[in-house]
Structures are given as C-alpha cells and as structure tokens.
Scaffold this active site. Structure first.
Site, short mmCIF file in Angstrom:
data_model
loop_
_atom_site.label_atom_id
_atom_site.label_comp_id
_atom_site.label_asym_id
_atom_site.label_seq_id
_atom_site.Cartn_x
_atom_site.Cartn_y
_atom_site.Cartn_z
N TYR A 241 -10.28 43.96 64.24
CA TYR A 241 -11.24 43.68 65.32
C TYR A 241 -12.29 44.79 65.44
CZ TYR A 241 -8.14 39.96 67.00
OH TYR A 241 -7.37 38.82 67.10
N LYS A 291 2.86 42.98 57.91
CA LYS A 291 2.79 42.16 56.70
C LYS A 291 2.79 43.12 55.50
CE LYS A 291 2.45 38.03 54.87
NZ LYS A 291 3.63 37.12 54.88
N ASP A 323 4.79 36.43 59.89
CA ASP A 323 5.02 34.99 59.81
C ASP A 323 6.45 34.64 60.22
OD1 ASP A 323 5.81 36.41 57.61
OD2 ASP A 323 5.12 34.95 56.12
N ASP A 347 -2.25 39.99 69.10
CA ASP A 347 -3.04 38.98 69.80
C ASP A 347 -2.42 37.60 69.63
OD1 ASP A 347 -5.03 37.67 71.14
OD2 ASP A 347 -6.58 37.99 69.62
N ASP A 351 0.22 35.45 72.53
CA ASP A 351 -0.16 34.14 73.06
C ASP A 351 0.95 33.12 72.83
OD1 ASP A 351 -2.55 34.98 74.05
OD2 ASP A 351 -3.80 34.07 72.49
#
Length: 456
Positions: A241, A291, A323, A347, A351
C-alpha cells in the site's frame, strides 16, 4: 524527636537519669493511646499517619500501659492489621473523581458515515456528563469531503488538526462519486496519508462474537459454539500500500502495472513485538501469517519473527500461509488467539474475520503508534447504498469510541460503561437491519443510538 516520637536517653550521670525520669512522667502516652482508640477511625490510617508508641525506650510505665490496653480491648475494637500499606489515605466516600479534558479530532467521513459519527458523539457526551469529563471536538475534513472542499483528500492543514488532538475518531471514507479520480486524488489516499502522518503502524482488529449474535454468524452452530475470540495485529504503514505504483507502456504498446511491496527489518520488528506483547496479555498464542513460499518480504518477516521468538519463550508461536489462514478462519476460528501479519494480508483477513462474527457493523478498530494518540474507526465502509436512510448500524463506531477511552485516555470504567450498554441492548433483542434475527426488534441508526444512551 518532637511530636510524640523518640526522646534520646542521657549518656551517663545520675542527674541525667533523674532528668529523664522527670520528663517521662510528663509523657501522656497511655492517655493518648486510649483517646485514639476511642475515636476509632473509619478506615485504618496509613503507616506514616500513625503516631506509634516508642518501642525503643524500655521503661516500665509505657510497657504497663500497653499491657493494660491489650487486656481491656476486645478483638473487634482493636484496629485491624493490614500487611499491605494503605496507599490512598482518603476514605472512599471522600475521594474526588478525576476530571479529564481531552481534544478529539472528528473526521465525519462520506456517504452514511456522518450518521454513525453523530450517534457516537452523543454517546461520548453522555459519558462526559456522567463521569465529569470534558471532550472538545474539532472537525477535520478527509476523503471525499476534503476533495469537494479543497481538491485534496487530506490537505496538510487538516492533518495538522489531527496531530494537535489527543486522538482521532473517524467515519469511513469513499464512495462512487470519487471512484473515477486519479490514484493520488482518491479518498482512500487521504486515509493512507493520515496513518503515515500520525505514525500509526499497528492496527488492532478484534474478532469476537457477541453471544446474542451467534445465530447471525454464517458459520455452522457447532463451529460457533467452540468460540470466536481472536485479534488481528496488522502492520499499517508499510508493504504494497505504501510502495511504488507504476503503470507504463511496453515496446509492443501493451500497458504494464507494477506495485512494489517493501519491508525493512525495523518495521517488521516493531509490529512483531506488538504481536508478542498482545499474546502475552491474552492466551499466549501467536500466529504469523505470510506467503513465505513465494515472497521475499515474507521470508524476511519470518527471519525477524524467529529472533523475537527467543525473547518470548512463554508464547506458543506458529506460522501459516495467508491462503491457508483464509480457510482456517472459517473452518476453525477457535484455534486463533493473536494473528500478526503485513498490511495487505491483514486488510483481507480482518474483513473476513469480522463477517463470521455476525455483522461487520459490530467490529471496531484502533490504530496506534509509539504514543497514546490513536485513530479509532469502524472497520466497515461508508455504505453509500443506504446513506441518508437512517438504517446504518452505529455500533461499531460507538465501540471504537470505547476503545479510544480505554487505550488512549486510560478511561477503563467509562469504556466498560459503553460496552456494557451495547450488551444490554443486544440482550433486549434490539437489532439493526444488518444483524436482524427472528423474534428481535429492528431499529434504525438514531433509535439504536437512543437505546445505547438509555443503558449508560
């Protein structure tokens, strides 16, 4: 010494001894002891406030007086003995409550956000009235509102208002009206600038199901029954970001976009340490989500986290690919206590975690840096489709204000009052449209604010 304390004995000589005996006759020690016992203070006095009997001068009169008192006193009239020193010397009923004065920057947000912020300020005003505090509010424009006013999602003068405040309360920003703008002018860019400008590198998002909302969870009842109570510690001002974002044209005329995901060791260490410290205060389990099978940044994360692990042997540390974590959050959320992860992964996972608790409209969040000043906001968006209809759920924003009182202002009792009020409202079967269940009463935004106010 004067004031009833030790009088030094003469070194030698009969005249000195006679003088001492003469002085001793004038000591009203036993009388003073009886008088103080008759008064019997409401609470035991602190050690420094007592006038203890002189234990170093061994003379018969004082000894016999103590013996007489011990024989005449019953256990109930004798002052209670306490091993711990009395720190607060003022009786509870006479203590003066601490009045605090705080400055709060308020970013009203876009679309339906002003509706929830309005109810939150009503709750803060109620808390201030009940506990005698003073809250000053300073409006600061950010996101779509700032773009409409100044052509910039976060002008410097609006950021300065936030930096001058004790903490910031934020509604959600963004909406269809501003989606076509260039990247640097989009509302979300203002939020990124705000986090960076305030130095807020740690975002804490709890995922805890309210028992009353268990039927609203999309998970199977047997999964929910095992419990959902974990927190996601998300790095907030690094990663993709905040990396470089480039779009350019190749030689063959095709466009190509590149987004970089930079992380340095000190950025990983400070958020990793917060993850370990948070786990120490909870159930002492920490999972690092990354990851590492693909990304160099994730492999650096693991190297730094392994160094920190040696400092926290009490914490059960584990690692999981992002994942797999996305699957485990819905398969068995009870296995998690604290999750620490980088910006983008956090993020997405947060959620997902919020939705399994029954409603995204119930989850608050806090963003903190090195000091006590923080940014507090609900995790949901600006809900443009229901703006102006008085049906948006204000609870997440109200609970965010409770987190502000607890973590930035040290007002634990006041925060408990808000959270307990929300719990009582849910116990009464009062809901908003997003978490409505059969047999409950559906309220609008203002009515839900009224219901929570009534329980404080």
């Amino acid at each position: 010494r004067e004031g009833g304390f030790e009088t030094p004995l003469p070194t030698s000589g009969p005249r000195g001894a006679q003088s001492h005996l003469t002085e001793r006759k004038n000591l009203p020690r036993a009388t003073s002891a009886r008088t103080s016992l008759k008064k019997k203070p409401a609470l035991p006095l602190a050690r420094a406030e007592r006038k203890p009997l002189d234990r170093k001068i061994k003379h018969p009169r004082a000894t016999s007086a103590r013996s007489h008192l011990k024989k005449t006193l019953t256990p109930r009239t004798r002052p209670p003995k306490s091993k711990a020193p009395v720190i607060n010397r003022c009786p509870i009923e006479e203590r003066i409550p601490i009045i605090m004065e705080k400055n709060i920057a308020v970013i009203w947000g876009d679309c339906s956000s002003p509706e929830i912020v309005k109810q939150t300020l009503r709750v803060l005003d109620k808390v201030a009235e009940k506990y005698g505090h003073i809250f000053h509010y300073t409006d600061a424009a950010m996101g779509g509102e700032a773009i409409d006013k100044y052509g910039d999602p976060l002008p410097q003068h609006e950021l300065d208002k936030c930096l001058a405040a004790d903490s910031v309360l934020l509604g959600a920003v963004g909406g269809p009206k501003w989606e076509g703008l260039p990247g640097e002018q989009r509302p979300e860019k203002g939020l990124l600038r705000l986090r960076a400008g305030m130095g807020l590198y740690a975002n804490n998002r709890p995922a805890k199901i309210w028992p009353q909302l268990a039927p609203a969870s999309p998970l199977k009842p047997e999964i929910v029954a095992k419990g959902i109570d974990f927190i996601i510690v998300r790095e907030l001002i690094g990663g993709v970001y905040f990396g470089k974002h480039e779009t350019y044209t190749l030689e063959n005329g095709e466009k190509q976009a590149v987004d970089s995901m930079p992380y340095s060791e000190h950025e990983i260490e400070r958020i990793g340490r917060i993850g370990f410290e948070t786990a120490m205060k909870r159930r002492r389990k920490l999972c690092c989500v990354d990851k590492a099978n693909v990304l160099d940044t994730s492999r650096l994360w693991r190297a730094v986290m392994h160094r920190l692990q040696a400092e926290y042997p009490e914490v059960e540390y584990s690692e999981m690919f992002v994942d797999n974590c996305a699957m485990q959050v819905v398969k068995d959320p009870s296995q998690f206590d604290v999750i620490v992860t980088e910006n983008m992964f956090g993020d997405i996972i947060s959620d997902e975690a919020s939705m399994i608790t029954g409603s995204i409209g119930m989850i608050p969040s806090s963003s903190l840096g090195d000091g006590t000043r923080g940014l507090y906001e609900p995790i949901h968006g600006s809900a443009p489709d229901i703006a102006g209809k008085d049906i948006v759920n204000p609870t997440a924003c109200i609970l965010s204000a409770a987190m502000m009182l607890r973590y930035s202002f040290g007002m634990a009792e006041e925060a408990d009052a808000i959270e307990n009020a929300v719990n009582k409202v849910l116990d009464k079967g009062l809901r908003t449209a997003d978490n409505m269940s059969e047999g409950c009463t559906c309220l609008g935004c203002t009515a839900m604010g009224d219901a929570i106010l009534a329980e404080i």
